[in-house]
Design an enzyme around this catalytic site. Sequence first.
Site, PDB file in Angstrom:
ATOM      1  N   ARG A  68     -11.279 -61.803  55.097  1.00  0.00           N
ATOM      2  CA  ARG A  68     -10.706 -62.535  53.981  1.00  0.00           C
ATOM      3  C   ARG A  68      -9.885 -63.732  54.403  1.00  0.00           C
ATOM      4  NH1 ARG A  68     -12.165 -58.054  52.379  1.00  0.00           N
ATOM      5  NH2 ARG A  68     -11.364 -57.445  54.368  1.00  0.00           N
ATOM      6  N   THR A  69      -9.020 -63.537  55.379  1.00  0.00           N
ATOM      7  CA  THR A  69      -8.137 -64.649  55.735  1.00  0.00           C
ATOM      8  C   THR A  69      -8.968 -65.780  56.329  1.00  0.00           C
ATOM      9  OG1 THR A  69      -6.421 -63.029  56.143  1.00  0.00           O
ATOM     10  CG2 THR A  69      -6.016 -65.242  56.965  1.00  0.00           C
ATOM     11  N   LYS A  98     -12.215 -67.347  80.259  1.00  0.00           N
ATOM     12  CA  LYS A  98     -12.162 -67.803  81.662  1.00  0.00           C
ATOM     13  C   LYS A  98     -10.724 -67.808  82.173  1.00  0.00           C
ATOM     14  CE  LYS A  98     -15.873 -71.033  80.539  1.00  0.00           C
ATOM     15  NZ  LYS A  98     -16.128 -72.467  80.310  1.00  0.00           N
ATOM     16  N   ARG A 119      -4.478 -66.567  64.201  1.00  0.00           N
ATOM     17  CA  ARG A 119      -4.237 -65.116  64.079  1.00  0.00           C
ATOM     18  C   ARG A 119      -4.247 -64.559  65.486  1.00  0.00           C
ATOM     19  NH1 ARG A 119      -6.976 -60.685  60.165  1.00  0.00           N
ATOM     20  NH2 ARG A 119      -5.505 -61.722  58.786  1.00  0.00           N
ATOM     21  N   HIS A 148       2.515 -62.023  57.886  1.00  0.00           N
ATOM     22  CA  HIS A 148       1.264 -62.599  57.390  1.00  0.00           C
ATOM     23  C   HIS A 148       1.658 -63.416  56.158  1.00  0.00           C
ATOM     24  CE1 HIS A 148      -2.812 -63.238  56.448  1.00  0.00           C
ATOM     25  NE2 HIS A 148      -3.295 -62.022  56.540  1.00  0.00           N
TER      26      HIS A 148
HETATM   27  C1  NCD Z   1      -4.533 -57.670  56.381  1.00  0.00           C
HETATM   28  C2  NCD Z   1      -4.144 -58.080  57.785  1.00  0.00           C
HETATM   29  O1  NCD Z   1      -4.956 -58.624  58.533  1.00  0.00           O
HETATM   30  O2  NCD Z   1      -2.977 -57.878  58.084  1.00  0.00           O
HETATM   31  N1  NCD Z   1      -5.783 -58.171  56.016  1.00  0.00           N
HETATM   32  C3  NCD Z   1      -5.839 -59.388  55.415  1.00  0.00           C
HETATM   33  O3  NCD Z   1      -5.507 -60.388  55.996  1.00  0.00           O
HETATM   34  N2  NCD Z   1      -6.172 -59.408  54.122  1.00  0.00           N
HETATM   35  C4  NCD Z   1      -4.389 -56.248  56.098  1.00  0.00           C
HETATM   36  C5  NCD Z   1      -5.108 -55.280  56.985  1.00  0.00           C
HETATM   37  O4  NCD Z   1      -5.852 -55.664  57.871  1.00  0.00           O
HETATM   38  O5  NCD Z   1      -4.919 -54.097  56.742  1.00  0.00           O
END
Ligand code: NCD
Length: 325
Positions: A68-69, A98, A119, A148
């Site tokens: 999703r993100t 590397k 991320r 997040h």
């Molecule tokens: C979340 C995350 O990555 O922290 N997912 C997301 O970004 N919607 C929640 C999760 O992974 O449980």
Amino acid sequence: MIKSSEPPLINGNFKGKDILSISQFAPKDLFILFKHAQKMKKIALNAKPSNILLGNIITLLFYEPSSRTFGSFGAAIKQLGGQTVEIQDPQHFSSVSKGETLEDTIRVFEAYTDAVVIRHPITGTAQIAADIAKIVPIINAGDGIGEHPTQSLLDLLTIYDKHQRLDHLTGIIAGDLLNGRTVHSLLRGLAKFKSNTMYLLSPKSLQLSKEYMEEFTRAGIKLMVITSEKDIPKNCDFWYWTRVQKERFTNLKDYEKVKNTFIVTKELFETRAGTHTILMHPLPRVGEIHTQLDDDPRAVYLRTQIRNGVYIRMALLALVLGKLP
Ligand code: NCD
């Protein structure tokens, strides 16, 4: 770029700022963003090309899995006419394999593009990336068990869409409160508003850390730890369910013991939720919410909540890149 070792406060001006924590946003900043998100919704729904990010390229640098993100950042950028450089799993598919350092990786992508969305599995890495970057803004798309912020922006928008306020709310936040970064950002965001009471339901070993309990309580939110579904109050404005974060466990047996301790069944939701209660989940779910609930109009996790992820990221990127008045 505006750089400091503390994330910069937004204070009405998003341009050029790193987005690392929800702590940067005052209520008025959230409302500016929500207003723009409404306009972004129109752009996204009318399927006409927008030029707002025309000429901009943004790096999506994801050291951890994401659907999703990653997908909604990509969709948001493309909705606005921008382009992406997408690096997923750099540990295997980039020079990181590397032995390249984070420092060099960030310096390279800030030379190629206008912003870096990152991320990473280690808490604090987004801040480190922001300290490294000399030219472009860094956006935290999840740093380990830390924060997040863009998820909580869309979560707050979803609550606001339904209830037209972010104060005087009663909610339940359930699941992995120890490791869930979406939970940490959401609570930190809700603590900025008056008279919010959150019930916290989790297995004992996954309770919110003492440090967070103290920080959020000091900030003004009322936190009530409960240990059974029977203690869920009937007047909740929202339920926010999360999965147990398997990837944070070193021993899989420990994960198996606590996974799915608390599940939202149709019966539970019918007996303990109100007509005005919305059921939220940041996704992915791995059994915590029964699929029979998906058609309940109060279940927003596959509806407004995910859609808001695109609109809020469109608004945020356009503001950070200085493309909106
Ligand atoms: C979340 C995350 O990555 O922290 N997912 C997301 O970004 N919607 C929640 C999760 O992974 O449980």
